[in-house]
Design an enzyme around this catalytic site. Structure first.
Site, PDB file in Angstrom:
ATOM      1  NE  ARG A 129      -8.607   0.137   3.125  1.00 54.37           N
ATOM      2  CZ  ARG A 129      -8.575   0.127   4.448  1.00 54.37           C
ATOM      3  NH1 ARG A 129      -7.828   1.009   5.101  1.00 54.37           N
ATOM      4  NH2 ARG A 129      -9.258  -0.757   5.137  1.00 54.37           N
ATOM      5  N   GLY A 174      -9.209  -6.476   9.492  1.00 53.52           N
ATOM      6  CA  GLY A 174      -8.091  -5.808  10.134  1.00 53.52           C
ATOM      7  C   GLY A 174      -7.771  -6.396  11.488  1.00 53.52           C
ATOM      8  NE  ARG A 175      -9.462  -2.121  16.014  1.00 55.95           N
ATOM      9  CZ  ARG A 175      -9.760  -1.312  17.018  1.00 55.95           C
ATOM     10  NH1 ARG A 175     -10.347  -1.800  18.108  1.00 55.95           N
ATOM     11  NH2 ARG A 175      -9.481  -0.030  16.943  1.00 55.95           N
ATOM     12  CD  GLN A 204      -2.806   1.336   2.338  1.00 54.41           C
ATOM     13  OE1 GLN A 204      -2.271   1.664   3.387  1.00 54.41           O
ATOM     14  NE2 GLN A 204      -4.111   1.151   2.218  1.00 54.41           N
ATOM     15  CE1 TYR A 227      -3.100   9.605   7.490  1.00 56.35           C
ATOM     16  CE2 TYR A 227      -4.104   7.587   6.664  1.00 56.35           C
ATOM     17  CZ  TYR A 227      -3.550   8.325   7.704  1.00 56.35           C
ATOM     18  OH  TYR A 227      -3.451   7.778   8.965  1.00 56.35           O
TER      19      TYR A 227
END
Length: 370
Positions: A233, A324-325, A99, A186
């Site tokens: 993404r 993710g987690r 990424q 971002y």
């Protein structure tokens, strides 16, 4: 329930994947010298049962940084470090995507060795946002972001070239794919959002202009990797770092159509905010995105369980789900899904920074039952 759809093979661009379980990109802040090392080799190889691993967000340049201890892909040492990570994943039978990350205004002068200000579409501070810095006494922690300076129009080609050079290094390092990070408030999303972009040049104003930098970055990366090895993404409705946007749905639809025309491998959509807020996406929106991005794969991410992911794929609203987690605490997540086994719970106190603890020491199901 069995997970026949989630655990079935699928094609993402050039890659044939054994299942539709994607490891989401997860910043773990364990690279003090910005170079991935042996811990990262172990960590990613442990999780090679994923259909596709998407790496932690990786800085495309020195000026792209906003957090200490996060890896880059702009030096020879970083490229070499990532090459060993890729080899470890491939040796374990996995596939890995890098990424590519530029934080934009989510940074501070302390993160840059020469004290430069972070850059953004406009000189607007990210209200309430924090970045992760190292203080003069050697300790580290969160700190409010700086007021950025606006990128000059003549500087934007340099930013696009940073994406291109990062893709060149990623390709040399052996990555199977790269993902352009245009989400989570971002730099690229800052250009796309109405609240952070007040430009009057070709990169501001209309939806087409605000999407221009994102698409030019995609084009630069695609020139290097080929469209069938590039994903992106986005997070149309995210509410973090003070980001506001009056036209998130219209921008998402525009991007989907433009990316479809470019033949990208996949479109990865992050759903909720990081605090676990309400999910903004509806099945109607998912279907509309599927219609506009018809030839590539659609991945959705955001507090997914195996049950939710199975239904998503069964209803033809997505081709895969990113976790993710669950992947932080369950290196063998696919096998646990296959056996419908209980999942380990992650320890939030070890999410960022530190050593192997909370990183490579979570047990597999086999280890727990031995």
């Amino acid at each position: 329930m069995s997970y026949d759809k989630l655990l079935s093979p699928v094609r993402f661009g050039a890659l044939e994947l054994p299942n539709r379980v994607v490891m989401a990109p997860l910043t773990r802040a364990r690279c003090p010298d910005l170079v991935p090392g042996e811990m990262q080799q172990t960590y990613y190889a442990q999780r090679a049962d994923a259909g596709l691993i998407i790496s932690e967000a990786t800085n495309i340049s020195e000026s792209a940084r906003g957090y200490v201890y996060t890896p880059g892909i702009f030096t020879d040492a970083q490229e070499a470090g990532w090459s060993k990570v890729v080899d470890a994943v491939h040796d374990a039978g996995g596939r890995i995507c890098l990424q590519l990350w530029h934080v934009g205004r989510i940074g501070h002068e302390m993160v840059h060795p020469d004290g430069r200000k972070p850059v953004a579409p406009s000189a607007l501070k990210a209200e309430g946002a924090e970045c992760y810095v190292e203080f003069e006494d050697g300790t580290s922690g969160n700190h409010p972001t700086s007021t950025p300076r606006a990128l000059e129009t003549k500087e934007i080609p340099d930013v696009i070239d940073e994406y291109r050079q990062a893709a060149i290094r990623a390709k040399r390092a052996g990555f199977d794919m790269v993902e352009v990070h245009a989400a989570n408030a971002y730099l690229l999303q800052q250009f796309m959002a109405t609240g952070s972009n007040q430009r009057t040049d070709a990169y501001g104003g209309s939806i087409g202009n605000r999407a221009r930098l994102t698409l030019e970055a995609v084009d630069a990366v695609t020139e290097v990797m080929g469209a069938d090895r590039v994903g992106i993404r986005i997070s149309p409705f995210i509410e973090i770092f003070g980001l506001t946007d009056d036209e998130p749905k219209a921008m998402a639809f525009h991007l989907a159509e433009q990316l479809e025309a470019r033949g990208l491998a996949y479109l990865h959509i992050n759903e909720p905010d990081w605090a676990g807020g309400d999910i903004k996406l509806t099945d109607e929106f998912r279907a509309a995105m599927r219609q506009r991005f018809a030839s590539g794969a659609l991945i959705f991410c955001g507090h997914y369980t195996a049950d939710r992911a199975e239904k998503l794929i069964e209803n033809d609203l997505g081709d895969g789900a990113a976790f993710g987690r669950p992947y932080i605490a369950n290196p063998d997540l696919v096998e646990r899904f296959r056996q419908e086994a209980e999942l380990n719970e992650p320890d939030p106190s070890t999410f960022y920074g530190g050593d192997e603890t909370g990183y490579t020491d979570y047990p597999t199901l086999e280890e727990q039952t031995a």
